[in-house]
Motif scaffolding. Structure first.
Motif, PDB file in Angstrom:
ATOM      1  N   ILE A  24      -5.916  47.002  40.413  1.00  0.00           N
ATOM      2  CA  ILE A  24      -4.967  45.112  40.372  1.00  0.00           C
ATOM      3  C   ILE A  24      -4.827  44.549  38.867  1.00  0.00           C
ATOM      4  CG2 ILE A  24      -7.007  44.282  40.836  1.00  0.00           C
ATOM      5  CD1 ILE A  24      -5.348  43.200  43.521  1.00  0.00           C
ATOM      6  N   ASP A  26      -5.099  41.028  37.627  1.00  0.00           N
ATOM      7  CA  ASP A  26      -4.577  40.225  38.281  1.00  0.00           C
ATOM      8  C   ASP A  26      -5.739  39.470  37.498  1.00  0.00           C
ATOM      9  OD1 ASP A  26      -7.509  41.511  38.254  1.00  0.00           O
ATOM     10  OD2 ASP A  26      -8.413  40.649  39.872  1.00  0.00           O
ATOM     11  N   THR A  59     -11.707  36.687  39.046  1.00  0.00           N
ATOM     12  CA  THR A  59     -11.364  38.328  38.997  1.00  0.00           C
ATOM     13  C   THR A  59     -11.903  39.401  38.305  1.00  0.00           C
ATOM     14  OG1 THR A  59     -10.027  37.997  36.078  1.00  0.00           O
ATOM     15  CG2 THR A  59      -8.468  37.622  38.581  1.00  0.00           C
ATOM     16  N   ASP A  62     -13.568  39.985  41.835  1.00  0.00           N
ATOM     17  CA  ASP A  62     -12.512  40.827  42.920  1.00  0.00           C
ATOM     18  C   ASP A  62     -12.450  39.138  43.781  1.00  0.00           C
ATOM     19  OD1 ASP A  62     -11.002  41.954  41.263  1.00  0.00           O
ATOM     20  OD2 ASP A  62     -12.526  43.749  42.266  1.00  0.00           O
ATOM     21  N   TYR A  83     -11.209  40.653  47.910  1.00  0.00           N
ATOM     22  CA  TYR A  83      -9.547  41.552  47.788  1.00  0.00           C
ATOM     23  C   TYR A  83     -10.065  42.526  47.403  1.00  0.00           C
ATOM     24  CZ  TYR A  83      -9.202  39.216  43.247  1.00  0.00           C
ATOM     25  OH  TYR A  83      -8.915  38.776  41.819  1.00  0.00           O
ATOM     26  N   GLY A  85      -6.848  45.736  46.052  1.00  0.00           N
ATOM     27  CA  GLY A  85      -5.395  45.832  45.781  1.00  0.00           C
ATOM     28  C   GLY A  85      -5.112  46.911  44.668  1.00  0.00           C
ATOM     29  N   LEU A  90      -2.053  42.249  46.249  1.00  0.00           N
ATOM     30  CA  LEU A  90      -3.505  41.684  47.099  1.00  0.00           C
ATOM     31  C   LEU A  90      -3.746  41.701  48.373  1.00  0.00           C
ATOM     32  CD1 LEU A  90      -4.142  37.959  45.292  1.00  0.00           C
ATOM     33  CD2 LEU A  90      -5.342  40.311  44.490  1.00  0.00           C
TER      34      LEU A  90
END
Length: 128
Positions: A24, A26, A59, A62, A83, A85, A90
């Motif tokens: 991810i 993020d 982040t 997560d 989360y 992903g 997400l």
């Protein structure tokens, strides 16, 4: 012949990277965001104050922390939500998935809805 086969097999094995798919992405989510608008097939009172909803993304863990200082619940319930992903998606433990896009100080989270239902699209716009 066996040596060549072993060399080719080794090269193929080393060329395969189990992380070919990006994790991810993020990093741009990090920090606090304030809800500015909800776009959906629903109605809100003209004086609805979306800015009473804040999210903070951690982040490294997560984790997203959601707070609501008003009477409405937008995006997710208040509290901490882990989360996962991949790429720009997400995913949460309740199987909800949101596509995210960060452009400068604007975060757009779009609920990835059921294609069978025409009126469940919702987009959340957050600002730093």
């Amino acid at each position: 012949m066996k040596l060549r086969f072993l060399v080719v097999l080794s090269v193929l094995f080393l060329a395969c990277d189990p992380d070919d798919e990006p994790a991810i992405a993020d990093a741009a989510l990090e920090g606090e965001w304030v809800l500015s608008q909800v776009v959906c097939y629903c109605g809100f009172e003209p004086d609805t104050d979306f800015s009473l909803t804040k999210v903070v993304f951690d982040t490294d863990r997560d984790l997203v922390t959601v707070t609501h200082d008003g009477g409405y619940t937008f995006f997710r319930e208040s509290g901490e939500h882990f989360y996962g992903g991949q790429a720009d998606r997400l995913g949460f433990s309740d199987n909800s998935v949101y596509r995210f896009e960060v452009e400068g100080s604007l975060l757009t989270l779009t609920f990835q809805d059921s294609t069978e239902i025409a009126d469940d699209e919702v987009t959340f716009l957050f600002k730093r």
